[in-house]
Write an enzyme that holds these catalytic residues in place. Structure first.
Site, PDB file in Angstrom:
ATOM      1  N   MET A 195     -13.100  11.247 -22.779  1.00  0.00           N
ATOM      2  CA  MET A 195     -14.548  11.210 -22.539  1.00  0.00           C
ATOM      3  C   MET A 195     -15.054  12.627 -22.262  1.00  0.00           C
ATOM      4  SD  MET A 195     -15.454   7.583 -20.871  1.00  0.00           S
ATOM      5  CE  MET A 195     -15.145   7.959 -19.162  1.00  0.00           C
ATOM      6  N   HIS A 202      -5.939  16.450 -19.443  1.00  0.00           N
ATOM      7  CA  HIS A 202      -6.177  16.158 -20.864  1.00  0.00           C
ATOM      8  C   HIS A 202      -5.379  17.111 -21.754  1.00  0.00           C
ATOM      9  CE1 HIS A 202     -10.155  14.842 -19.035  1.00  0.00           C
ATOM     10  NE2 HIS A 202      -9.812  13.770 -19.716  1.00  0.00           N
ATOM     11  N   GLN A 250     -17.862   0.973 -21.051  1.00  0.00           N
ATOM     12  CA  GLN A 250     -16.911   0.834 -19.937  1.00  0.00           C
ATOM     13  C   GLN A 250     -17.531   1.177 -18.588  1.00  0.00           C
ATOM     14  OE1 GLN A 250     -14.284   3.879 -21.883  1.00  0.00           O
ATOM     15  NE2 GLN A 250     -13.734   4.407 -19.791  1.00  0.00           N
ATOM     16  N   GLY A 293      -2.719   8.964 -20.500  1.00  0.00           N
ATOM     17  CA  GLY A 293      -2.152   9.480 -19.259  1.00  0.00           C
ATOM     18  C   GLY A 293      -1.692   8.372 -18.316  1.00  0.00           C
ATOM     19  N   LYS A 346      -1.873   8.550 -15.184  1.00  0.00           N
ATOM     20  CA  LYS A 346      -2.776   8.432 -14.030  1.00  0.00           C
ATOM     21  C   LYS A 346      -3.547   7.120 -14.131  1.00  0.00           C
ATOM     22  CE  LYS A 346      -6.869  10.042 -11.866  1.00  0.00           C
ATOM     23  NZ  LYS A 346      -7.846   9.259 -12.637  1.00  0.00           N
ATOM     24  N   ASP A 347      -3.986   6.789 -15.345  1.00  0.00           N
ATOM     25  CA  ASP A 347      -4.670   5.518 -15.580  1.00  0.00           C
ATOM     26  C   ASP A 347      -3.624   4.513 -16.062  1.00  0.00           C
ATOM     27  OD1 ASP A 347      -7.385   6.436 -15.015  1.00  0.00           O
ATOM     28  OD2 ASP A 347      -7.124   7.672 -16.787  1.00  0.00           O
ATOM     29  N   LEU A 368      -5.351  15.114 -11.110  1.00  0.00           N
ATOM     30  CA  LEU A 368      -6.515  15.717 -11.776  1.00  0.00           C
ATOM     31  C   LEU A 368      -7.378  14.611 -12.375  1.00  0.00           C
ATOM     32  CD1 LEU A 368      -5.073  18.874 -13.616  1.00  0.00           C
ATOM     33  CD2 LEU A 368      -5.929  18.646 -11.274  1.00  0.00           C
ATOM     34  N   SER A 369      -8.682  14.744 -12.171  1.00  0.00           N
ATOM     35  CA  SER A 369      -9.640  13.766 -12.699  1.00  0.00           C
ATOM     36  C   SER A 369     -10.989  14.453 -12.822  1.00  0.00           C
ATOM     37  CB  SER A 369      -9.752  12.581 -11.731  1.00  0.00           C
ATOM     38  OG  SER A 369     -10.944  11.865 -11.968  1.00  0.00           O
ATOM     39  N   ARG A 384     -13.641  13.228 -12.078  1.00  0.00           N
ATOM     40  CA  ARG A 384     -14.491  12.829 -10.947  1.00  0.00           C
ATOM     41  C   ARG A 384     -14.187  13.634  -9.674  1.00  0.00           C
ATOM     42  NH1 ARG A 384     -14.296   7.288 -13.514  1.00  0.00           N
ATOM     43  NH2 ARG A 384     -16.423   6.949 -14.236  1.00  0.00           N
TER      44      ARG A 384
HETATM   45  O1  PAF Z   1      -9.289   7.392 -20.165  1.00  0.00           O
HETATM   46  C1  PAF Z   1     -10.398   7.672 -20.663  1.00  0.00           C
HETATM   47  O2  PAF Z   1     -10.872   8.791 -20.614  1.00  0.00           O
HETATM   48  C2  PAF Z   1     -11.188   6.567 -21.351  1.00  0.00           C
HETATM   49  O3  PAF Z   1     -11.038   5.351 -20.701  1.00  0.00           O
HETATM   50  C3  PAF Z   1     -10.869   6.435 -22.851  1.00  0.00           C
HETATM   51  C4  PAF Z   1      -9.423   6.003 -23.075  1.00  0.00           C
HETATM   52  C5  PAF Z   1     -11.122   7.743 -23.561  1.00  0.00           C
HETATM   53  C6  PAF Z   1     -11.757   5.363 -23.485  1.00  0.00           C
HETATM   54  O4  PAF Z   1     -13.108   5.686 -23.379  1.00  0.00           O
END
Ligand code: PAF
Length: 285
Positions: free
Chosen positions: A30, A37, A61, A149, A151-152, A186-187, A189
């Site tokens: 995103m 990233h 989302q 990642g 992290k998620d 790292l995020s 946000r």
């Molecule tokens: O992890 C993210 O940044 C988002 O959820 C993704 C996978 C790009 C989908 O919008």
């Protein structure tokens, strides 16, 4: 590096890319890119002959009360970083391209079970939005590999399940969580945190580590005897804890003993900022 926003023009660029790339790896993002990233991009580059990255702040989302409008958008910096990282093609579609009739009217992909626990409980349509956009991006890009990642972690497990269930011929790879020196994951946000919130934020990771060690040392449980006091300590430090839960990795079911591979998941808010993290714990005993 080719930057393409028009999804109709994408096909031509991908055909040219495929002329010299046997395997294409894809990293959906995103934007507002950080070292987390870029580590996924490096991993993608090592795994394939060409790398495609998408930058799309996916409205589907975000719930109405969430930060879609204020989500940080830093396209120029992102493109510079991706160019430097050796990315071949960046896709920056518009919301109209992805959702011609609006995201609310769009068909949604729902992964039951895995998608309903943890963040799925607090953010009921979130993972439907993630799965739908990731599926659509997969259709557009047609990658051999896609990198997400750890992290998620819940997102990663859900995407793997979606890809398996729908029979998509894509190898889903995962990249380890990248952290600041003090351990904070790292995020994008993190930049919302005030100086005082940023100072206590590493406690989240420290809590996962200390609980993880204690849970592994007492596999017969009950995990609540370790987790409940830890949750209270986080609350005392200023967090509002959405969840701190030990779940089986394969199913995301709550567990009461460590006899299978598990992960301890946390989501907690500091002020307006919601942070998530996790630690994976191997079965013991
Ligand atoms: O992890 C993210 O940044 C988002 O959820 C993704 C996978 C790009 C989908 O919008």
């Amino acid at each position: 590096m080719i930057v393409v926003s028009d999804t109709a023009a994408l096909e031509t660029h991908l055909t040219t890319l495929r002329d010299h790339a046997r395997r294409v790896a894809f990293v959906p993002t995103m934007g507002n890119l950080h070292d987390g990233h870029l580590a996924l991009v490096n991993q993608a580059r090592a795994a394939a002959d060409a790398v495609v990255v998408s930058i799309f702040v996916n409205p589907m989302q975000f719930a109405e009360n969430e930060d879609l409008d204020t989500y940080p958008r830093t396209l120029d910096d992102d493109l510079n970083a991706l160019r430097e990282a050796g990315v071949d093609l960046v896709l920056t579609p518009s919301a109209d391209d992805i959702y011609p009739d609006g995201s609310a009217a769009h068909t949604a992909i729902h992964v039951p079970g895995l998608g309903d626990a943890l963040c799925g409980k607090d953010r009921p349509r979130h993972f439907d939005g993630v799965c739908t956009v990731v599926y659509k991006l997969f259709q557009l890009v047609g990658p051999d590999i896609a990198v997400f990642g750890e992290k998620d972690l819940q997102q990663l497990l859900i995407i793997k399940k979606m890809v398996g269930d729908l029979g998509l011929p894509i190898d889903i790879q995962s990249g380890p969580t990248q952290r600041a020196e003090d351990g904070l994951a790292l995020s994008s946000r993190n930049q919302y945190l005030s100086a005082s919130e940023r100072a206590v934020a590493p406690l989240l990771r420290q809590t996962l580590q200390s609980c993880g060690a204690a849970l592994t040392a007492t596999p017969d449980g009950p995990p609540t005897s370790i987790i409940d006091p830890a949750r209270e300590a986080l609350e005392r430090a200023g967090f509002t804890v959405d969840y701190l839960e030990l779940r089986e990795l394969a199913t995301l079911q709550l567990v009461d003993r460590m006899d299978q591979d598990c992960a301890l998941f946390v989501a907690a808010r500091l002020g307006e900022t919601r942070l998530i993290d996790n630690i994976q714990l191997a079965a013991s005993g």
